[in-house]
Each structure stands twice: as structure tokens, then as C-alpha cells.
Design a protein around this motif. Structure first.
Motif, PDB file in Angstrom:
ATOM      1  N   MET A 188       0.772  -1.185   0.024  1.00 55.07           N
ATOM      2  CA  MET A 188       0.084  -0.044   0.257  1.00 55.07           C
ATOM      3  C   MET A 188       0.503   1.218  -0.027  1.00 55.07           C
ATOM      4  O   MET A 188       2.144   1.298   1.074  1.00 55.07           O
ATOM      5  CB  MET A 188      -1.111   0.349   1.270  1.00 55.07           C
ATOM      6  CG  MET A 188      -2.026   0.918   1.114  1.00 55.07           C
ATOM      7  SD  MET A 188      -1.461   2.366   1.843  1.00 55.07           S
ATOM      8  CE  MET A 188      -2.825   4.351   1.302  1.00 55.07           C
ATOM      9  N   VAL A 189       0.016   1.949  -0.712  1.00 56.01           N
ATOM     10  CA  VAL A 189       1.302   3.470  -0.735  1.00 56.01           C
ATOM     11  C   VAL A 189       0.206   4.292  -0.526  1.00 56.01           C
ATOM     12  O   VAL A 189      -0.302   4.893  -1.027  1.00 56.01           O
ATOM     13  CB  VAL A 189       1.853   3.712  -2.308  1.00 56.01           C
ATOM     14  CG1 VAL A 189       2.626   4.821  -2.389  1.00 56.01           C
ATOM     15  CG2 VAL A 189       2.966   2.364  -2.274  1.00 56.01           C
ATOM     16  N   CYS A 190       0.428   5.487   0.519  1.00 61.87           N
ATOM     17  CA  CYS A 190      -0.368   6.484   1.007  1.00 61.87           C
ATOM     18  C   CYS A 190       0.073   7.885   0.749  1.00 61.87           C
ATOM     19  O   CYS A 190       1.394   7.766   1.334  1.00 61.87           O
ATOM     20  CB  CYS A 190      -0.610   6.211   1.894  1.00 61.87           C
ATOM     21  SG  CYS A 190      -1.090   7.542   3.222  1.00 61.87           S
ATOM     22  N   LEU A 191      -0.564   8.228  -0.661  1.00 58.40           N
ATOM     23  CA  LEU A 191       0.321   9.747  -0.518  1.00 58.40           C
ATOM     24  C   LEU A 191      -0.257  10.621   0.451  1.00 58.40           C
ATOM     25  O   LEU A 191      -2.050  11.458  -0.123  1.00 58.40           O
ATOM     26  CB  LEU A 191      -0.481  10.123  -2.442  1.00 58.40           C
ATOM     27  CG  LEU A 191       0.138   9.262  -2.833  1.00 58.40           C
ATOM     28  CD1 LEU A 191      -0.226   9.387  -4.291  1.00 58.40           C
ATOM     29  CD2 LEU A 191       1.549   8.978  -3.437  1.00 58.40           C
ATOM     30  N   GLU A 192       0.023  10.955   0.451  1.00 58.45           N
ATOM     31  CA  GLU A 192      -0.203  12.741   1.979  1.00 58.45           C
ATOM     32  C   GLU A 192       0.388  14.307   2.041  1.00 58.45           C
ATOM     33  O   GLU A 192       1.543  13.599   2.486  1.00 58.45           O
ATOM     34  CB  GLU A 192       0.121  11.902   3.427  1.00 58.45           C
ATOM     35  CG  GLU A 192      -0.215  12.854   4.050  1.00 58.45           C
ATOM     36  CD  GLU A 192      -1.546  13.118   4.740  1.00 58.45           C
ATOM     37  OE1 GLU A 192      -3.083  14.219   5.080  1.00 58.45           O
ATOM     38  OE2 GLU A 192      -2.693  12.212   4.779  1.00 58.45           O
ATOM     39  N   MET A 193      -0.596  14.806   1.656  1.00 55.56           N
ATOM     40  CA  MET A 193       0.095  16.461   1.546  1.00 55.56           C
ATOM     41  C   MET A 193       1.829  16.154   0.824  1.00 55.56           C
ATOM     42  O   MET A 193       2.735  15.902   1.453  1.00 55.56           O
ATOM     43  CB  MET A 193       0.775  16.519   3.528  1.00 55.56           C
ATOM     44  CG  MET A 193      -0.944  16.979   3.788  1.00 55.56           C
ATOM     45  SD  MET A 193      -0.581  17.517   5.779  1.00 55.56           S
ATOM     46  CE  MET A 193       0.094  19.549   5.005  1.00 55.56           C
ATOM     47  N   LEU A 194       2.042  16.969  -0.159  1.00 54.96           N
ATOM     48  CA  LEU A 194       2.949  15.981  -1.059  1.00 54.96           C
ATOM     49  C   LEU A 194       3.349  17.608  -2.106  1.00 54.96           C
ATOM     50  O   LEU A 194       4.341  17.950  -2.131  1.00 54.96           O
ATOM     51  CB  LEU A 194       2.875  15.308  -2.613  1.00 54.96           C
ATOM     52  CG  LEU A 194       2.504  13.819  -2.003  1.00 54.96           C
ATOM     53  CD1 LEU A 194       2.137  13.182  -3.223  1.00 54.96           C
ATOM     54  CD2 LEU A 194       3.702  13.414  -1.694  1.00 54.96           C
ATOM     55  N   GLY A 195       2.633  18.911  -1.241  1.00 58.50           N
ATOM     56  CA  GLY A 195       3.116  20.257  -1.792  1.00 58.50           C
ATOM     57  C   GLY A 195       3.523  21.271  -1.320  1.00 58.50           C
ATOM     58  O   GLY A 195       3.660  22.281  -1.956  1.00 58.50           O
ATOM     59  N   TYR A 196       4.000  21.364  -0.143  1.00 58.16           N
ATOM     60  CA  TYR A 196       4.600  22.619   0.326  1.00 58.16           C
ATOM     61  C   TYR A 196       6.357  22.098   0.715  1.00 58.16           C
ATOM     62  O   TYR A 196       6.589  21.198   1.034  1.00 58.16           O
ATOM     63  CB  TYR A 196       4.104  22.532   1.964  1.00 58.16           C
ATOM     64  CG  TYR A 196       4.415  23.955   3.047  1.00 58.16           C
ATOM     65  CD1 TYR A 196       4.147  24.953   2.233  1.00 58.16           C
ATOM     66  CD2 TYR A 196       5.632  23.465   3.604  1.00 58.16           C
ATOM     67  CE1 TYR A 196       4.365  26.161   3.263  1.00 58.16           C
ATOM     68  CE2 TYR A 196       6.114  24.969   3.900  1.00 58.16           C
ATOM     69  CZ  TYR A 196       4.690  26.124   3.456  1.00 58.16           C
ATOM     70  OH  TYR A 196       5.761  27.575   4.368  1.00 58.16           O
ATOM     71  N   TYR A 197       7.027  22.656   0.013  1.00 58.69           N
ATOM     72  CA  TYR A 197       8.703  22.733   0.115  1.00 58.69           C
ATOM     73  C   TYR A 197       9.515  23.584   0.786  1.00 58.69           C
ATOM     74  O   TYR A 197       8.863  25.182   0.326  1.00 58.69           O
ATOM     75  CB  TYR A 197       9.486  22.616  -0.727  1.00 58.69           C
ATOM     76  CG  TYR A 197       8.924  20.807  -1.638  1.00 58.69           C
ATOM     77  CD1 TYR A 197       8.769  19.920  -0.900  1.00 58.69           C
ATOM     78  CD2 TYR A 197       6.830  21.166  -2.311  1.00 58.69           C
ATOM     79  CE1 TYR A 197       8.286  18.635  -1.406  1.00 58.69           C
ATOM     80  CE2 TYR A 197       6.485  19.739  -2.304  1.00 58.69           C
ATOM     81  CZ  TYR A 197       7.679  18.218  -2.121  1.00 58.69           C
ATOM     82  OH  TYR A 197       6.578  17.171  -2.166  1.00 58.69           O
ATOM     83  N   SER A 198       9.862  24.483   1.497  1.00 55.65           N
ATOM     84  CA  SER A 198      11.046  25.368   1.807  1.00 55.65           C
ATOM     85  C   SER A 198      12.512  25.176   1.374  1.00 55.65           C
ATOM     86  O   SER A 198      13.485  24.719   1.743  1.00 55.65           O
ATOM     87  CB  SER A 198      11.156  26.073   2.886  1.00 55.65           C
ATOM     88  OG  SER A 198      11.744  26.920   3.223  1.00 55.65           O
ATOM     89  N   ASP A 199      13.472  26.673   0.797  1.00 58.60           N
ATOM     90  CA  ASP A 199      14.392  26.181   1.067  1.00 58.60           C
ATOM     91  C   ASP A 199      15.385  27.165   1.820  1.00 58.60           C
ATOM     92  O   ASP A 199      16.554  26.993   1.272  1.00 58.60           O
ATOM     93  CB  ASP A 199      15.295  26.747  -0.440  1.00 58.60           C
ATOM     94  CG  ASP A 199      14.695  25.706  -1.813  1.00 58.60           C
ATOM     95  OD1 ASP A 199      15.280  24.402  -1.731  1.00 58.60           O
ATOM     96  OD2 ASP A 199      14.012  26.688  -2.886  1.00 58.60           O
ATOM     97  N   GLU A 200      14.333  27.510   2.706  1.00 55.19           N
ATOM     98  CA  GLU A 200      15.097  28.029   4.269  1.00 55.19           C
ATOM     99  C   GLU A 200      15.453  27.036   4.702  1.00 55.19           C
ATOM    100  O   GLU A 200      15.098  26.388   5.081  1.00 55.19           O
ATOM    101  CB  GLU A 200      14.150  29.026   4.572  1.00 55.19           C
ATOM    102  CG  GLU A 200      13.200  30.126   3.848  1.00 55.19           C
ATOM    103  CD  GLU A 200      14.636  31.309   3.703  1.00 55.19           C
ATOM    104  OE1 GLU A 200      15.050  31.580   4.221  1.00 55.19           O
ATOM    105  OE2 GLU A 200      14.258  32.173   2.528  1.00 55.19           O
ATOM    106  N   PRO A 201      16.726  27.406   5.595  1.00 56.25           N
ATOM    107  CA  PRO A 201      17.375  26.962   6.809  1.00 56.25           C
ATOM    108  C   PRO A 201      17.311  27.059   8.016  1.00 56.25           C
ATOM    109  O   PRO A 201      15.866  28.206   8.047  1.00 56.25           O
ATOM    110  CB  PRO A 201      18.966  27.435   6.994  1.00 56.25           C
ATOM    111  CG  PRO A 201      19.346  28.658   5.810  1.00 56.25           C
ATOM    112  CD  PRO A 201      17.851  28.889   4.925  1.00 56.25           C
TER     113      PRO A 201
END
Length: 322
Positions: A188-201
Motif C-alpha cells: 500500500m502506498v499512501c500519498l499525504e501532503m505533497l506540495g509544500y517545500y522550502s529552501d530556507e534553513p
């Protein structure tokens, strides 16, 4: 291509803290990589899906808009959606699914919940979980209803993942898992919250106690997580996910005691089905979680499109038995 740094760490957590499982090992792999530029058409499709899914709240009576949108997109991809109805608190709820046959009667389940957490004022739920639903819709579009290979695929859009149903047998994924067994479902592969990214330390908080020194400080990676029964499945997913952006794999024996267990895969692993979650680390990174600030404008659609493409390649490899 940017700097690549792959770190493979196997730790005996019994030496680190009593809080870790005695004598147990955790497997962590991380690849740092500058993200590629995604195909513009994929970026636009994902953005349109998210905007449509966030038009009205995905709870209460207006959740029907999401159901109709999902079913409509699946029909456009050539599928006949199946509706799994169940009753919760006197209300009719529904999981929506499509199946792709394989030569073997065994299949993989790929799922994402489409409901959002109810809130006042309204919670748009862009990252949680319109983004993952959009990726699942694009997976369906890319595969189509014809047989892919050795194993079948079932793509499931779950209702009732959010509170007050989370952690109960009224979760849509719990109702669906009740129809599964290790003899018929290979993983089973669950896809959960895939859109938020940040390059800030400092934008990536710790995933679990004691992990601060082990994990990257920038929230610019996609993660695949699971317990030790899912190491093989997680490794395969990671191989594809790390192709053109930063990615992390984490398998731990005590995943069910952490936020790594906070989604629909939790209902399959106890059945003996290897289960993983692919995620941007959810509320650990995205401070808009369950708030009015979880809007479509906050998502990184380029990285989402890369994740979407690599999930398509990963799932196709599962079906082909490679």
C-alpha cells in the motif's frame, strides 16, 4: 545538476535513548539535489486540480463537489469509478476507486484522502490533501484503464481521514482495508501532503525525537516513510523519487508511535501488508496545516510535478513487477 550528497545511516537506537526501541535499527537515506524544471503542462494540470478541489470546503455538504470532480476526472481518463458507500454517524460517506488489471490476481493499493479538516473560518486544505489527490488523479490519467503488467493497481480516494474519524474504524481507509489481505494486496502506498517545500534553513523541524542531527534542516525534500516491514517498498519508491530532487527515506520499527503514522497507511500495516507514506512531512513542516492559510498559492507546483512524474514511474514499475 546540483550537489548530490547521499547519506546512509543505520543506528542502534537503544544506545541513544530509552525512548527508542531497544535493540531496534532505523534506516535513513537522504539525497540532496537541486530540483529539475518540470514539464509546464504537468504543473498547470496539478494547479488546476488543486484550485478546483479548494473551491469549496471539502467537508459537510460541500464535500460532494470534490467527489464529483474526482469522479469526473477519472471518467475523462477512461475509467468507470467505483463508489464504496459506508455510513458514519448516520451520514452516507464514500470512497472512490478505480482498478487496473494485471496478469496476477494480486494488486497494489495507492491511496489519498480527499476530505479536509473542518474549521471556522474555512480551511481550504490545499496541501492537506488536495495536492496529493491531484497527484493521484494525474497517476490515473497517465496509466489509463488498460492492464499495465504483472500486478493490478487499485487507486483509492478516501473519505473520513480527518478528525473526528482519524484513528477510528470509521476512517475511509479502515473501511477499505477491511476488504484487503496480504494474499491479495502486495503493498500500500499512501500519498499525504505533497506540495509544500522550502529552501530556507531551519524550515524542516525534527521528524522524531533525536533526529535533529541526522536530517536536513531545509524542508526542500520529499520523504518516503514506513516501518521495517516496508523497507523493500520504500527503497523502490525512493529510487524514483530521488531522481531529480531532494528526497529522504526513513524506515523505523516504531513508526506507529510517531507522526510518520498519521495517515491512511496506518490501516493496512497491521494486516501484514507492507505500507509506506510519501509526504512533504505534513504538519511537521507546513505551519498552514489545518488553518485558513493552507491555500493553493502556498504550494510549490514545480516540485509537485516532479514528485507526480516520479510516482507515476514508481507505480508503473510496481505493476510491471520490476
Amino acid at each position: 545538476m546540483g550537489k548530490r550528497c547521499t547519506i546512509v545511516i543505520t543506528l542502534l537506537f537503544g544506545f541513544l535513548s530509552v525512548a527508542f526501541a531497544l535493540g531496534s535499527c532505523a534506516c535513513l537515506t537522504y539525497t540532496e539535489k537541486t530540483p529539475a524544471v518540470a514539464e509546464e503542462a504537468s504543473v498547470q494540470r496539478l494547479q488546476e486540480h488543486v484550485q478546483q478541489l479548494c473551491r469549496v470546503p471539502r467537508y459537510g455538504e460541500t464535500i460532494q463537489h470534490a467527489r464529483e470532480y474526482i469522479a469526473g476526472q477519472l471518467k475523462q481518463a477512461g475509467f468507470t469509478p467505483q463508489w464504496q458507500y459506508f455510513e458514519v454517524d448516520g451520514e452516507k460517506r464514500v470512497n472512490i476507486s478505480v482498478s487496473i488489471p494485471g496478469r496476477s490476481p494480486q494488486r497494489y493499493v495507492i491511496g489519498a484522502h480527499y476530505d479536509a479538516c473542518e474549521g471556522e473560518p474555512s480551511n481550504p486544505g490545499a496541501d492537506d490533501n488536495a495536492g496529493a489527490v491531484s497527484v493521484l488523479l494525474e497517476l490515473a490519467r497517465s496509466l489509463g484503464p488498460a492492464a499495465v503488467g504483472e500486478y493490478g493497481l487499485e487507486l483509492v480516494f478516501y473519505d473520513c481521514e480527518e478528525p473526528p474519524w482519524f484513528g477510528t474504524q470509521d476512517m475511509g481507509s479502515a473501511r477499505h482495508a477491511a476488504t484487503c489481505s496480504p494474499e491479495t494486496v502486495r503493498g500500500m502506498v499512501c500519498l499525504e501532503m505533497l506540495g509544500y517545500y522550502s529552501d530556507e534553513p531551519g524550515s524542516q523541524p525534527s521528524l522524531f525525537a533525536g533526529s535533529r542531527l541526522l536530517l536536513p534542516s531545509k524542508g526542500n525534500f520529499v520523504a518516503v516513510v514506513g516501518d521495517l516491514s516496508a523497507v523493500s517498498l520504500a527503497r523502490r519508491a525512493y529510487r524514483f523519487l530521488s531522481a531529480d530532487m531532494a528526497a529522504l527515506r526513513l524506515n523505523v520499527p516504531w513508526a506507529h508511535d510517531t507522526a510518520l503514522y498519521f495517515s491512511d497507511h496506518r490501516n493496512y500495516e497491521p494486516l501484514g501488508i507492507p505500507s509506506i507514506m510519501i509526504t512533504d512531512t505534513a504538519m511537521l513542516r507546513n505551519l498552514n496545516y489545518h488553518t485558513p492559510g493552507d491555500t493553493p498559492e502556498t504550494l510549490d507546483y514545480n516540485r509537485m510535478a516532479l514528485v507526480s512524474r516520479n510516482i507515476q514511474r514508481f507505480v508503473r514499475s510496481l505493476a510491471e513487477g520490476k
